[in-house]
Design a protein around this motif. Structure first.
Motif, short mmCIF file in Angstrom:
data_model
loop_
_atom_site.label_atom_id
_atom_site.label_comp_id
_atom_site.label_asym_id
_atom_site.label_seq_id
_atom_site.Cartn_x
_atom_site.Cartn_y
_atom_site.Cartn_z
N LYS A 49 -2.63 53.78 7.64
CA LYS A 49 -1.59 54.80 7.51
C LYS A 49 -1.32 55.09 6.04
O LYS A 49 -0.46 55.90 5.72
CB LYS A 49 -0.33 54.38 8.25
N GLY A 50 -2.05 54.44 5.15
CA GLY A 50 -1.93 54.72 3.72
C GLY A 50 -1.07 53.75 2.96
O GLY A 50 -0.70 54.02 1.82
N ASP A 51 -0.79 52.61 3.56
CA ASP A 51 -0.04 51.59 2.85
C ASP A 51 -1.01 50.60 2.22
O ASP A 51 -2.20 50.61 2.50
CB ASP A 51 0.95 50.89 3.77
N VAL A 52 -0.48 49.76 1.35
CA VAL A 52 -1.29 48.78 0.64
C VAL A 52 -0.75 47.39 0.98
O VAL A 52 0.46 47.15 0.91
CB VAL A 52 -1.25 49.01 -0.89
N ASP A 53 -1.64 46.50 1.36
CA ASP A 53 -1.28 45.11 1.66
C ASP A 53 -1.93 44.20 0.63
O ASP A 53 -3.14 44.27 0.42
CB ASP A 53 -1.74 44.73 3.06
N LEU A 54 -1.10 43.36 0.04
CA LEU A 54 -1.57 42.38 -0.94
C LEU A 54 -1.26 40.99 -0.43
O LEU A 54 -0.25 40.78 0.25
CB LEU A 54 -0.91 42.61 -2.30
N HIS A 55 -2.11 40.04 -0.77
CA HIS A 55 -1.93 38.64 -0.37
C HIS A 55 -1.88 37.79 -1.63
O HIS A 55 -2.85 37.76 -2.39
CB HIS A 55 -3.09 38.23 0.54
N LEU A 56 -0.74 37.14 -1.83
CA LEU A 56 -0.56 36.24 -2.97
C LEU A 56 -0.77 34.82 -2.50
O LEU A 56 -0.09 34.36 -1.57
CB LEU A 56 0.85 36.40 -3.56
N PRO A 103 1.11 29.57 0.62
CA PRO A 103 0.50 28.47 -0.10
C PRO A 103 -0.99 28.39 0.27
O PRO A 103 -1.35 28.51 1.44
CB PRO A 103 1.24 27.23 0.39
N ALA A 104 -1.83 28.21 -0.73
CA ALA A 104 -3.27 28.13 -0.49
C ALA A 104 -3.58 26.99 0.48
O ALA A 104 -3.04 25.89 0.36
CB ALA A 104 -4.00 27.92 -1.81
N GLY A 105 -4.43 27.29 1.45
CA GLY A 105 -4.84 26.30 2.44
C GLY A 105 -3.94 26.21 3.65
O GLY A 105 -4.28 25.52 4.62
N SER A 106 -2.80 26.90 3.63
CA SER A 106 -1.89 26.85 4.76
C SER A 106 -2.41 27.70 5.92
O SER A 106 -3.34 28.50 5.76
CB SER A 106 -0.50 27.36 4.34
N GLU A 107 -1.77 27.54 7.06
CA GLU A 107 -2.16 28.32 8.25
C GLU A 107 -2.12 29.83 7.96
O GLU A 107 -3.05 30.56 8.30
CB GLU A 107 -1.22 27.99 9.40
N HIS A 108 -1.04 30.29 7.34
CA HIS A 108 -0.93 31.73 7.06
C HIS A 108 -1.96 32.18 6.03
O HIS A 108 -2.52 33.27 6.14
CB HIS A 108 0.49 32.08 6.60
N ASP A 109 -2.20 31.36 5.04
CA ASP A 109 -3.21 31.69 4.03
C ASP A 109 -4.59 31.85 4.69
O ASP A 109 -5.28 32.84 4.47
CB ASP A 109 -3.27 30.61 2.96
N LEU A 110 -4.95 30.90 5.51
CA LEU A 110 -6.27 30.95 6.17
C LEU A 110 -6.35 32.14 7.12
O LEU A 110 -7.41 32.76 7.24
CB LEU A 110 -6.55 29.64 6.89
N ARG A 114 -9.45 34.39 6.09
CA ARG A 114 -10.59 34.41 7.03
C ARG A 114 -10.72 35.75 7.75
O ARG A 114 -11.82 36.27 7.91
CB ARG A 114 -10.45 33.29 8.06
N ALA A 115 -9.59 36.28 8.19
CA ALA A 115 -9.64 37.52 8.96
C ALA A 115 -10.25 38.65 8.13
O ALA A 115 -11.14 39.37 8.60
CB ALA A 115 -8.25 37.90 9.44
N TRP A 116 -9.79 38.81 6.90
CA TRP A 116 -10.29 39.92 6.09
C TRP A 116 -11.70 39.68 5.60
O TRP A 116 -12.48 40.62 5.44
CB TRP A 116 -9.31 40.27 4.97
N ASP A 152 -5.47 36.88 15.87
CA ASP A 152 -5.60 35.54 16.47
C ASP A 152 -7.05 35.32 16.89
O ASP A 152 -7.60 34.23 16.70
CB ASP A 152 -4.69 35.39 17.68
N SER A 153 -7.66 36.34 17.48
CA SER A 153 -9.04 36.19 17.96
C SER A 153 -10.02 35.96 16.81
O SER A 153 -11.08 35.35 17.01
CB SER A 153 -9.46 37.41 18.78
N LEU A 154 -9.68 36.42 15.63
CA LEU A 154 -10.57 36.23 14.47
C LEU A 154 -10.52 34.82 13.92
O LEU A 154 -11.38 34.41 13.15
CB LEU A 154 -10.22 37.21 13.35
N GLN A 155 -9.52 34.05 14.33
CA GLN A 155 -9.36 32.68 13.85
C GLN A 155 -10.18 31.68 14.65
O GLN A 155 -10.39 30.56 14.22
CB GLN A 155 -7.89 32.27 13.86
#
Length: 156
Positions: A49-56, A103-110, A114-116, A152-155
């Motif tokens: 939709k034209g938004d930007v997503d960043l992951h820190l 945080p690097a290595g956390s569930e959300h980080d992975l 991994r998904a992208w 979820d399926s990508l994990q």
């Protein structure tokens, strides 16, 4: 959700925002970190939709301090989804921009990493992701549910 367009239409602008936010975070954060472009605007074949997503990504030890520093500068968004390993913010930029801090290595980080990586490597997955967006673009709640299930399926 609004009109969907090719991620390629936004890639240059998204990369410029990434550079801008990297500069801002280099001054703000007193810890090693990595900021990467994710989301529909990060891959030319995806719909967005034209938004930007960043992951820190920051170290586990620096996460609390990084979130506190960001809370002073960025707009806190979706605090109801925050978790011990996830905080979300909005940046003022040329396009609507969100930052997910983990945080690097956390569930959300992975989950993000991994998904992208998988989407970038597999055009069939990009097609499946686009299909979720197209089928559910008129129902935001169902879209969020189905998008979450897709990630979820990508994990697995």
């Amino acid at each position: 959700m609004g009109e969907l367009r090719a991620g390629a239409d936004f890639l240059d602008a998204a990369k410029a925002i990434l550079r801008q936010e990297r500069q801002r975070l280099a001054v703000l954060l007193q810890c090693p970190h990595e900021l990467v472009l994710v989301g529909g605007s990060s891959l030319p074949g995806t719909l967005t939709k034209g938004d930007v997503d960043l992951h820190l990504r920051v170290s586990v030890d620096a996460f609390t301090q990084a979130v506190a520093a960001m809370s002073d500068v960025y707009e806190v968004v979706l605090p109801e989804i925050w978790a011990p390993t996830l905080a979300t913010f909005a940046a003022k930029a040329a396009l609507p921009t969100g930052i997910a801090a983990t945080p690097a290595g956390s569930e959300h980080d992975l989950r993000f990493t991994r998904a992208w990586q998988r989407l970038a490597a597999d055009p069939a997955l990009v097609d499946a992701y686009n299909d979720v967006k197209l089928r559910h673009r008129d129902d935001p709640r169902e879209y969020e549910r189905m998008k979450s299930a897709f990630f979820d399926s990508l994990q697995a």
